[in-house]
Write a protein that holds these residues in place. Structure first.
Motif, PDB file in Angstrom:
ATOM      1  N   GLU A 132      32.744  45.860  45.514  1.00 13.09           N
ATOM      2  CA  GLU A 132      33.502  45.728  44.235  1.00 13.09           C
ATOM      3  C   GLU A 132      34.010  46.985  44.939  1.00 13.09           C
ATOM      4  O   GLU A 132      34.081  47.340  45.592  1.00 13.09           O
ATOM      5  CB  GLU A 132      32.244  46.293  43.421  1.00 13.09           C
ATOM      6  CG  GLU A 132      30.942  45.813  42.585  1.00 13.09           C
ATOM      7  CD  GLU A 132      31.373  44.641  41.712  1.00 13.09           C
ATOM      8  OE1 GLU A 132      32.287  44.647  40.959  1.00 13.09           O
ATOM      9  OE2 GLU A 132      31.088  43.393  42.110  1.00 13.09           O
TER      10      GLU A 132
ATOM     11  N   CYS B   8      27.567  37.293  48.685  1.00 16.09           N
ATOM     12  CA  CYS B   8      27.859  38.543  48.750  1.00 16.09           C
ATOM     13  C   CYS B   8      29.168  38.824  48.069  1.00 16.09           C
ATOM     14  O   CYS B   8      29.479  37.849  47.737  1.00 16.09           O
ATOM     15  CB  CYS B   8      27.975  39.510  49.749  1.00 16.09           C
ATOM     16  SG  CYS B   8      26.638  39.662  51.001  1.00 16.09           S
ATOM     17  N   THR B   9      28.910  40.507  47.326  1.00 11.36           N
ATOM     18  CA  THR B   9      30.143  40.412  46.121  1.00 11.36           C
ATOM     19  C   THR B   9      30.734  41.885  46.952  1.00 11.36           C
ATOM     20  O   THR B   9      29.755  43.204  46.871  1.00 11.36           O
ATOM     21  CB  THR B   9      30.272  40.497  44.530  1.00 11.36           C
ATOM     22  OG1 THR B   9      30.249  38.863  45.188  1.00 11.36           O
ATOM     23  CG2 THR B   9      31.815  40.673  44.163  1.00 11.36           C
TER      24      THR B   9
ATOM     25  N   TYR C 262      32.090  38.476  50.708  1.00 11.42           N
ATOM     26  CA  TYR C 262      31.731  39.811  51.960  1.00 11.42           C
ATOM     27  C   TYR C 262      30.518  40.974  51.738  1.00 11.42           C
ATOM     28  O   TYR C 262      31.355  41.115  49.969  1.00 11.42           O
ATOM     29  CB  TYR C 262      32.733  40.620  51.884  1.00 11.42           C
ATOM     30  CG  TYR C 262      34.292  39.679  52.788  1.00 11.42           C
ATOM     31  CD1 TYR C 262      34.553  39.609  54.235  1.00 11.42           C
ATOM     32  CD2 TYR C 262      34.949  38.479  51.950  1.00 11.42           C
ATOM     33  CE1 TYR C 262      35.258  38.489  54.758  1.00 11.42           C
ATOM     34  CE2 TYR C 262      36.133  38.338  52.214  1.00 11.42           C
ATOM     35  CZ  TYR C 262      36.035  38.055  53.103  1.00 11.42           C
ATOM     36  OH  TYR C 262      37.299  37.070  54.118  1.00 11.42           O
ATOM     37  N   ARG C 263      30.476  41.632  52.171  1.00 10.73           N
ATOM     38  CA  ARG C 263      29.930  43.020  52.221  1.00 10.73           C
ATOM     39  C   ARG C 263      30.478  43.821  53.126  1.00 10.73           C
ATOM     40  O   ARG C 263      30.825  43.422  53.782  1.00 10.73           O
ATOM     41  CB  ARG C 263      27.928  42.190  52.778  1.00 10.73           C
ATOM     42  CG  ARG C 263      28.209  42.470  54.725  1.00 10.73           C
ATOM     43  CD  ARG C 263      26.792  42.159  53.949  1.00 10.73           C
ATOM     44  NE  ARG C 263      26.466  41.668  54.841  1.00 10.73           N
ATOM     45  CZ  ARG C 263      26.545  42.418  56.782  1.00 10.73           C
ATOM     46  NH1 ARG C 263      26.743  43.852  56.586  1.00 10.73           N
ATOM     47  NH2 ARG C 263      25.784  41.391  58.126  1.00 10.73           N
TER      48      ARG C 263
ATOM     49  N   SER D 247      37.612  37.868  42.621  1.00  8.62           N
ATOM     50  CA  SER D 247      37.059  36.654  41.792  1.00  8.62           C
ATOM     51  C   SER D 247      37.406  36.450  41.130  1.00  8.62           C
ATOM     52  O   SER D 247      37.275  34.900  39.484  1.00  8.62           O
ATOM     53  CB  SER D 247      35.453  37.552  41.556  1.00  8.62           C
ATOM     54  OG  SER D 247      35.544  38.692  40.676  1.00  8.62           O
TER      55      SER D 247
ATOM     56  N   SER E 285      36.741  42.421  41.866  1.00 10.59           N
ATOM     57  CA  SER E 285      35.048  42.210  42.704  1.00 10.59           C
ATOM     58  C   SER E 285      35.558  40.879  44.173  1.00 10.59           C
ATOM     59  O   SER E 285      36.351  40.075  43.696  1.00 10.59           O
ATOM     60  CB  SER E 285      34.338  41.879  42.252  1.00 10.59           C
ATOM     61  OG  SER E 285      34.385  40.656  42.194  1.00 10.59           O
ATOM     62  N   LEU E 286      35.530  41.420  45.066  1.00 15.01           N
ATOM     63  CA  LEU E 286      35.781  39.930  46.216  1.00 15.01           C
ATOM     64  C   LEU E 286      34.902  39.453  46.952  1.00 15.01           C
ATOM     65  O   LEU E 286      33.453  39.999  47.591  1.00 15.01           O
ATOM     66  CB  LEU E 286      36.344  40.898  47.839  1.00 15.01           C
ATOM     67  CG  LEU E 286      37.160  40.501  48.603  1.00 15.01           C
ATOM     68  CD1 LEU E 286      38.340  39.829  48.487  1.00 15.01           C
ATOM     69  CD2 LEU E 286      37.079  41.217  49.501  1.00 15.01           C
ATOM     70  N   PRO E 287      34.259  38.293  46.091  1.00 12.48           N
ATOM     71  CA  PRO E 287      33.378  37.066  47.199  1.00 12.48           C
ATOM     72  C   PRO E 287      33.570  37.365  48.076  1.00 12.48           C
ATOM     73  O   PRO E 287      34.053  36.722  48.588  1.00 12.48           O
ATOM     74  CB  PRO E 287      33.280  36.403  45.894  1.00 12.48           C
ATOM     75  CG  PRO E 287      34.547  36.129  45.531  1.00 12.48           C
ATOM     76  CD  PRO E 287      35.719  37.129  45.560  1.00 12.48           C
TER      77      PRO E 287
ATOM     78  N   TYR F  90      38.519  49.054  48.950  1.00 10.77           N
ATOM     79  CA  TYR F  90      37.044  49.323  48.330  1.00 10.77           C
ATOM     80  C   TYR F  90      36.456  51.240  49.140  1.00 10.77           C
ATOM     81  O   TYR F  90      35.611  50.935  49.147  1.00 10.77           O
ATOM     82  CB  TYR F  90      36.854  48.089  49.279  1.00 10.77           C
ATOM     83  CG  TYR F  90      36.665  47.893  50.091  1.00 10.77           C
ATOM     84  CD1 TYR F  90      35.939  48.601  51.880  1.00 10.77           C
ATOM     85  CD2 TYR F  90      37.946  47.424  51.231  1.00 10.77           C
ATOM     86  CE1 TYR F  90      36.044  47.866  52.625  1.00 10.77           C
ATOM     87  CE2 TYR F  90      38.065  47.038  52.256  1.00 10.77           C
ATOM     88  CZ  TYR F  90      37.003  47.438  53.353  1.00 10.77           C
ATOM     89  OH  TYR F  90      37.805  47.418  53.936  1.00 10.77           O
TER      90      TYR F  90
END
Length: 142
Positions: A95, A92-93, A79-80, A127, A75-77, A52
């Motif tokens: 990218e 949050c997600t 997390y921010r 995701s 994408s990783l849901p 990321y």
């Protein structure tokens, strides 16, 4: 007084040498990273990895592990992104890219991220339902 050619030529020569020295120290030098003994050995590949940050750029991947690879958007849901790290965030997600790497390439990536010193590597669900390794900043890392 030095000639103008020398004043221009010296920095032009010194800059690529300084970059090459930094890359060698970061990627290959035996003095800048030793894998901590408490870390589990890397299993045989292939390994799925979610990136990321800097590793989303093909030239960086090429320098770090020798090829740009065939990344897929991912994408990783949950997390921010906060600076160099990921923080839990239910809505949050993040990218990024999903990479597939060999065990040797993962070891080079661990070196780049200073696994066990600056980052840890966790398994997380993307995701699309697949799982991948993700680097997370250690709480006490500089």
């Amino acid at each position: 007084m030095p000639s103008p050619r020398l004043l221009i030529g010296l920095p032009l020569l010194a800059t690529p040498l300084a970059i090459a020295a930094w890359l060698w120290l970061t990627m290959l030098s035996p003095w800048t990273y030793e894998r901590p003994e408490h870390l589990a050995p890397i299993g045989e590949g292939p390994h799925a990895l979610f990136v990321y940050g800097t590793l989303t750029h093909a030239p960086i991947r090429w320098v770090v592990y020798g090829r740009a690879g065939d990344p897929e958007p991912a994408s990783l849901p949950g997390y921010r992104r906060t600076g160099l790290d990921l923080k839990a965030c239910a809505d949050c997600t993040v990218e990024g890219l999903a990479l597939t790497v060999s065990a040797e390439e993962l070891a080079r990536l661990d070196r780049y991220e200073r696994l066990g010193i600056r980052y840890l590597r966790i398994r997380a669900e993307l995701s699309d339902g697949s799982t991948a390794w993700v680097y997370r900043r250690l709480p006490d890392a500089d």
